[in-house]
Structures are given as C-alpha cells and as structure tokens.
Design a protein around this motif. Structure first.
Motif, PDB file in Angstrom:
ATOM      1  N   GLU A 155      15.465  27.690  66.788  1.00  0.00           N
ATOM      2  CA  GLU A 155      15.067  26.347  66.199  1.00  0.00           C
ATOM      3  C   GLU A 155      14.742  26.759  64.872  1.00  0.00           C
ATOM      4  O   GLU A 155      14.055  25.882  64.443  1.00  0.00           O
ATOM      5  N   PHE A 156      15.045  27.584  64.148  1.00  0.00           N
ATOM      6  CA  PHE A 156      14.817  27.828  62.850  1.00  0.00           C
ATOM      7  C   PHE A 156      16.310  27.958  62.085  1.00  0.00           C
ATOM      8  O   PHE A 156      17.292  28.008  62.462  1.00  0.00           O
ATOM      9  N   GLU A 157      15.903  27.899  60.620  1.00  0.00           N
ATOM     10  CA  GLU A 157      17.040  27.824  59.928  1.00  0.00           C
ATOM     11  C   GLU A 157      17.591  29.209  59.793  1.00  0.00           C
ATOM     12  O   GLU A 157      17.125  30.059  59.030  1.00  0.00           O
ATOM     13  N   LEU A 158      18.769  29.497  60.487  1.00  0.00           N
ATOM     14  CA  LEU A 158      19.260  30.698  60.322  1.00  0.00           C
ATOM     15  C   LEU A 158      20.937  31.001  60.156  1.00  0.00           C
ATOM     16  O   LEU A 158      21.587  29.889  60.383  1.00  0.00           O
ATOM     17  N   GLY A 159      20.959  31.922  59.321  1.00  0.00           N
ATOM     18  CA  GLY A 159      22.352  32.517  58.888  1.00  0.00           C
ATOM     19  C   GLY A 159      22.497  33.554  59.364  1.00  0.00           C
ATOM     20  O   GLY A 159      21.713  34.565  59.109  1.00  0.00           O
ATOM     21  N   VAL A 160      23.586  33.987  59.901  1.00  0.00           N
ATOM     22  CA  VAL A 160      24.040  35.173  60.594  1.00  0.00           C
ATOM     23  C   VAL A 160      25.351  35.936  59.632  1.00  0.00           C
ATOM     24  O   VAL A 160      26.172  35.126  59.584  1.00  0.00           O
ATOM     25  N   ILE A 161      25.222  37.190  59.195  1.00  0.00           N
ATOM     26  CA  ILE A 161      26.101  38.068  58.680  1.00  0.00           C
ATOM     27  C   ILE A 161      26.774  38.957  59.758  1.00  0.00           C
ATOM     28  O   ILE A 161      25.902  39.827  60.117  1.00  0.00           O
ATOM     29  N   ALA A 162      28.130  38.751  59.929  1.00  0.00           N
ATOM     30  CA  ALA A 162      28.498  39.888  60.967  1.00  0.00           C
ATOM     31  C   ALA A 162      29.513  40.654  59.961  1.00  0.00           C
ATOM     32  O   ALA A 162      30.112  40.408  59.217  1.00  0.00           O
ATOM     33  N   GLY A 163      29.468  42.033  60.612  1.00  0.00           N
ATOM     34  CA  GLY A 163      30.640  43.073  59.943  1.00  0.00           C
ATOM     35  C   GLY A 163      31.813  42.937  60.977  1.00  0.00           C
ATOM     36  O   GLY A 163      31.752  43.046  62.172  1.00  0.00           O
ATOM     37  N   GLU A 164      32.876  43.456  60.218  1.00  0.00           N
ATOM     38  CA  GLU A 164      34.375  43.672  60.900  1.00  0.00           C
ATOM     39  C   GLU A 164      34.883  45.071  60.541  1.00  0.00           C
ATOM     40  O   GLU A 164      35.957  45.207  61.010  1.00  0.00           O
ATOM     41  N   ASN A 165      34.194  45.744  60.005  1.00  0.00           N
ATOM     42  CA  ASN A 165      34.819  47.323  59.836  1.00  0.00           C
ATOM     43  C   ASN A 165      33.842  47.963  60.603  1.00  0.00           C
ATOM     44  O   ASN A 165      32.745  48.313  60.784  1.00  0.00           O
ATOM     45  N   ASP A 179      34.739  44.132  65.469  1.00  0.00           N
ATOM     46  CA  ASP A 179      33.564  44.711  65.657  1.00  0.00           C
ATOM     47  C   ASP A 179      33.083  45.520  64.301  1.00  0.00           C
ATOM     48  O   ASP A 179      33.874  45.781  63.466  1.00  0.00           O
ATOM     49  N   ASP A 180      31.856  45.872  64.190  1.00  0.00           N
ATOM     50  CA  ASP A 180      31.513  46.569  63.148  1.00  0.00           C
ATOM     51  C   ASP A 180      30.994  48.007  63.362  1.00  0.00           C
ATOM     52  O   ASP A 180      30.306  48.699  62.704  1.00  0.00           O
ATOM     53  N   GLY A 181      31.520  48.380  64.511  1.00  0.00           N
ATOM     54  CA  GLY A 181      31.090  49.678  65.201  1.00  0.00           C
ATOM     55  C   GLY A 181      30.079  50.020  65.850  1.00  0.00           C
ATOM     56  O   GLY A 181      29.965  50.708  66.738  1.00  0.00           O
ATOM     57  N   LYS A 182      29.138  48.874  66.290  1.00  0.00           N
ATOM     58  CA  LYS A 182      28.230  48.949  67.046  1.00  0.00           C
ATOM     59  C   LYS A 182      28.163  47.509  67.848  1.00  0.00           C
ATOM     60  O   LYS A 182      27.566  47.376  68.949  1.00  0.00           O
ATOM     61  N   VAL A 183      28.370  46.283  67.189  1.00  0.00           N
ATOM     62  CA  VAL A 183      27.960  44.949  67.582  1.00  0.00           C
ATOM     63  C   VAL A 183      29.380  44.123  67.589  1.00  0.00           C
ATOM     64  O   VAL A 183      29.892  44.317  66.393  1.00  0.00           O
ATOM     65  N   SER A 184      30.023  43.474  68.344  1.00  0.00           N
ATOM     66  CA  SER A 184      31.186  42.401  68.169  1.00  0.00           C
ATOM     67  C   SER A 184      30.708  41.389  67.261  1.00  0.00           C
ATOM     68  O   SER A 184      29.662  40.942  67.449  1.00  0.00           O
ATOM     69  N   VAL A 185      31.692  40.848  66.645  1.00  0.00           N
ATOM     70  CA  VAL A 185      31.389  39.656  66.050  1.00  0.00           C
ATOM     71  C   VAL A 185      31.062  38.534  66.654  1.00  0.00           C
ATOM     72  O   VAL A 185      30.174  37.711  66.291  1.00  0.00           O
ATOM     73  N   ARG A 186      31.724  38.302  67.795  1.00  0.00           N
ATOM     74  CA  ARG A 186      31.440  37.339  68.787  1.00  0.00           C
ATOM     75  C   ARG A 186      29.823  37.353  69.406  1.00  0.00           C
ATOM     76  O   ARG A 186      29.344  36.293  69.373  1.00  0.00           O
ATOM     77  N   THR A 187      29.506  38.414  69.444  1.00  0.00           N
ATOM     78  CA  THR A 187      28.140  38.593  70.025  1.00  0.00           C
ATOM     79  C   THR A 187      27.010  38.476  69.062  1.00  0.00           C
ATOM     80  O   THR A 187      25.784  38.347  69.516  1.00  0.00           O
TER      81      THR A 187
END
Length: 257
Positions: A155-165, A179-187
């Motif tokens: 409920e706050f103003e959030l921007g998310v940067i995901a990695g794909e390498n 994914d970025d080697g640890k976390v998927s873009v989707r999650t």
C-alpha cells in the motif's frame, strides 16, 4: 518597508523538501554492498542511511524489528525513501504490516522474492543451505508457510527492478522462467506495485550496475521507471556525479554460496 519585506518573503521560492533514503541490503550481504549507490544519492542531495543487520543470524520478524525502527528514525523529519535489495524488501514489507511511518516516501526493490524463492524450496532440506543462509533464508519459500506468501499487497509507492541475467546455470535450472540466478522475474512482482522493469543484470551485484542505480534514483524522484535509460546513460550520470576513480561496473562473475 515592513510590507515590502513581507512581499519579498512571500515571493521567494519554497525550500526544497528534505530528502532521505534508506539503503537496505539483502541476505548474506552487508551495508557495504550499497556504498556506490550511497554516493549517487548523496550527490543528488539525499541524506543516506545504510543500516547493517546480521541477516543470517535471526528470523525475518526479529531482523525487521531490530533494523527498521532505527533506520526510519535516523531520517528524522525528512521524507524516508527506501531502496532494498533482495530479502531487504521482505523485511520492509513485513515491518510495514504493523507500522506506518508518517513520512514514508517511495520504495524501490531490487530482485525481491516477493512471491518467495524457488531456490529455498529446492535447497532448504540441505543442511549447508541453512548454515549459510540462517533462519531468515529458510523463511523465504514459495509455500504457504513462507513469510512472503503471508504478506499483504503493498500500500506504498513501490517500483520493482528484476534481473534476467544469470551466472549460475545450476541455480537457474531450479527456477522457472527468466531469472537473475537467485530469483525469477515472475516472483519479484507483488500486488499493489506502481511499476516494474526487467534489466539484464544478475542478482548479487545488481545494486552496483549503473543502469539499475539510474533507474532506482529516477523512481525515487519521479515515481516511475524510464525504459529509455541505457547503460551508457547510467555510466555517464555516475561518472559526472561521483565515480571519478571508482570502479562502478558490474563484476564479471559472482561467488556462489
């Protein structure tokens, strides 16, 4: 004369709002991981708070309560923005369930496991995983018992940067999709976020990538990402502002844990 002075005073531009940003590191990292981004925000007039916390020693609730009250208090009367890497974003979401800082500004999360981590699902049974990542790391699974799945929409103003390498094909083979080697873009996504962008960066060192830093600053200042910002734009801005004599490039490899 007094009337003239009053008119002059009323016509003066208002002082710019004081700006503060909390840089919150992730699992198995330290506050030093944000040392380059700190200089970028300072060059743009921000007070920077870089709290350290023992990320592998305690669970997420304890770490959040130990770290975030003091971090927000350190911003004083300034608007408190946050840039959080990986598990740092989960600490923030957990704490904000029951706390509402009066002057919370904008938030950027870098590679956050907002829907949990598939790596935790796959590797948590291994004793060495718990040894290296501690109680908090074991609480990041994607199932109903994982803390990320228990958290409400933001409920706050959030921007998310995901990695794909990824530089870790073994870990990536355990993760669905990009994914970025640890976390998927989707999650990395979460209900209520204001913006989301995917960049060609890896998880561990993304906070040092010039393009990531430029996008994080842009969201904090304008409330949205700018897809037109290139890696060269980020490099140029950083060199102009702070990076004379510093190595701000992303390392070619990252350690595995």
């Amino acid at each position: 004369m007094r009337i003239l002075l009053v008119l002059i005073f009323l016509c003066l531009p208002a002082a710019a709002s004081a700006k503060c940003v909390i840089l919150l590191h992730g699992l198995a990292r330290t506050e030093a991981s944000f040392s380059v981004m700190e200089q970028l925000f300072k060059a743009h007039g921000y007070t920077v708070i870089r709290p350290g916390y023992p990320s592998t020693d305690l669970g997420i609730p304890e770490l959040a309560e130990q770290t975030l009250p003091d971090a927000f208090a350190a911003c004083g009367e300034d608007i408190a923005n946050v840039v959080a890497h990986s598990m740092g974003g989960i600490l923030l979401r957990y704490w904000l369930q029951d706390n509402a800082p009066e002057k919370l500004g904008r938030v950027v999360m870098l590679g956050p496991p907002n829907q949990g981590s598939q790596l935790v699902d796959e590797l948590s049974a291994w004793e060495v995983f718990g040894y290296l990542n501690g109680p908090a790391g074991l609480q990041l699974g994607t199932g109903p018992e994982g803390i990320p799945q228990k958290l409400p929409a933001v409920e706050f103003e959030l921007g998310v940067i995901a990695g794909e390498n990824s530089l870790n094909p073994v870990f990536s083979s355990l993760i669905d999709g990009r994914d970025d080697g640890k976390v998927s873009v989707r999650t990395t996504k979460v209900d209520g976020m204001a913006d989301h962008i995917v960049l060609p960066v890896t998880h561990t060192f993304m906070m040092n990538n010039p393009r990531v830093m430029a996008q994080a600053l842009h969201f904090i200042e304008f409330g949205e990402f700018d897809p037109q910002i290139t890696w060269l734009d980020g490099v140029t801005d950083i060199i102009d502002e702070i990076c004379i004599g510093q190595d701000c490039s992303e390392p070619e490899s990252e350690p595995t844990r």
